[in-house]
Write an enzyme that holds these catalytic residues in place. Structure first.
Site, PDB file in Angstrom:
ATOM      1  N   ASP A   1      -0.144   5.214   0.680  1.00  0.00           N
ATOM      2  CA  ASP A   1      -0.419   6.217   1.736  1.00  0.00           C
ATOM      3  C   ASP A   1      -0.541   5.526   3.093  1.00  0.00           C
ATOM      4  O   ASP A   1      -1.368   4.626   3.270  1.00  0.00           O
ATOM      5  CB  ASP A   1      -1.744   6.938   1.458  1.00  0.00           C
TER       6      ASP A   1
ATOM      7  N   ASP B   1       0.863  -1.174   0.000  1.00  0.00           N
ATOM      8  CA  ASP B   1       0.000   0.000   0.000  1.00  0.00           C
ATOM      9  C   ASP B   1       0.915   1.245   0.000  1.00  0.00           C
ATOM     10  O   ASP B   1       2.089   1.152   0.384  1.00  0.00           O
ATOM     11  CB  ASP B   1      -0.853  -0.042   1.268  1.00  0.00           C
TER      12      ASP B   1
ATOM     13  N   ASP C   1      -1.966  -0.602   5.604  1.00  0.00           N
ATOM     14  CA  ASP C   1      -2.238   0.097   6.867  1.00  0.00           C
ATOM     15  C   ASP C   1      -3.713   0.143   7.226  1.00  0.00           C
ATOM     16  O   ASP C   1      -4.071   0.718   8.250  1.00  0.00           O
ATOM     17  CB  ASP C   1      -1.677   1.531   6.832  1.00  0.00           C
TER      18      ASP C   1
HETATM   19  O1  LIG Z   1      -5.879   7.516  -1.678  1.00  0.00           O
HETATM   20  C1  LIG Z   1      -6.249   6.939  -0.623  1.00  0.00           C
HETATM   21  O2  LIG Z   1      -7.349   7.145  -0.085  1.00  0.00           O
HETATM   22  C2  LIG Z   1      -5.352   5.973   0.067  1.00  0.00           C
HETATM   23  O3  LIG Z   1      -4.367   5.419  -0.718  1.00  0.00           O
HETATM   24  P1  LIG Z   1      -3.671   4.055  -0.214  1.00  0.00           P
HETATM   25  O4  LIG Z   1      -4.491   2.947  -0.813  1.00  0.00           O
HETATM   26  O5  LIG Z   1      -2.281   4.163  -0.800  1.00  0.00           O
HETATM   27  O6  LIG Z   1      -3.657   4.041   1.280  1.00  0.00           O
HETATM   28 MG   LIG Z   2      -3.044   3.208   3.070  1.00  0.00          MG
END
Ligand SMILES: O=C(O)COP(=O)(O)O
Ligand SMILES: [Mg+2]
EC number: 3.1.3.18
Length: 225
Positions: free
Chosen positions: A16, A14, A175
């Site tokens: 963010d 992942d 996360d």
């Molecule tokens: O853009 C988002 O809401 C989160 O992105 P992610 O899947 O990398 O945590």
């Molecule tokens: Mg994330």
């Protein structure tokens, strides 16, 4: 770890909240959008709990959490957010401790690596470049690469196809519940970092195969597989 009886050939990350701490830039983009629209600004903590299901969901929650907006207003806000976020994307973003050495070590071990994020491709690819980590990944699947995003396991299967690795020999590291549910749906083990966003939910309440307080801990976990 349940379900794995062979070496993990690939690791899906992942973005963010797992590899990158992007919250300051997301909050800046959101608040520039809200200011332009004449709406109340959001705290970092609020934005923190809105991240995980992609940008349209972030914009929707900024406009509707404890307040109201029409569908037309939400639709009109999306390009406003995108314009502002494109300007600030990466400015205050930081790579989490342990991430760089972990990526390098996993590659050294010959594992294939991919990013599977709900962030739109227009922001994902420049961000990976800007942070200097694009070269670590053999594939990137963004929130708008397919018509679906996490928690739909299709994005994880798609990443495995791009990597040329069986989903049964792949581990997900994320996360949030979106990552864990997608991995469960794909029959893949999933490790969750405890320092990420997890949409305001206690990360230890999410069904997963292990928690990591630093990305480095993934090395030991995977070593055992
Ligand atoms: O853009 C988002 O809401 C989160 O992105 P992610 O899947 O990398 O945590
Ligand atoms: Mg994330």
């Amino acid at each position: 770890m349940s379900g794995v009886r062979y070496p993990a050939e690939a690791v899906l990350f992942d973005l963010d909240g797992t590899l990158l701490d992007t919250i300051a830039d997301l909050a800046e983009g959101a608040n520039r959008m809200l200011a332009e629209l004449g709406r109340p600004l959001r705290t970092l903590d609020e934005v923190h709990s809105f991240v995980g299901k992609g940008i349209p969901n972030l914009v929707r929650r900024c406009l509707t959490e404890n307040t109201q907006a029409t569908e037309a207003e939400i639709d009109a806000a999306l390009p406003v957010f995108r314009r502002h976020y494109a300007e600030v994307n990466g400015r205050a973003t930081r790579i989490y401790p342990g991430v760089l050495e972990t990526l390098a070590a996993l590659r050294e071990q010959g594992r294939r690596l991919a990013v599977v994020t709900n962030k739109a491709e227009a922001f994902t690819l420049p961000l990976l470049e800007r942070m200097g980590i694009a070269g670590h990944f053999d594939a990137v699947v963004s929130g708008d690469t397919l018509p679906v995003k996490k928690p739909d396991p299709a994005v994880l299967f798609h990443a495995c196809r791009l990597l040329g690795v069986d989903a049964g020999r792949t581990v997900m590291i994320g996360d949030s519940a979106n990552d864990a549910l997608a991995a469960r749906g794909a029959g893949m083990p999933v490790l969750l970092v405890t320092y990420g966003y997890s949409e305001g939910m206690p990360v230890d309440s999410i069904d997963c195969d292990g928690l990591l307080s630093n990305a480095r801990e993934a090395l030991d976990r995977l070593q055992a597989l």
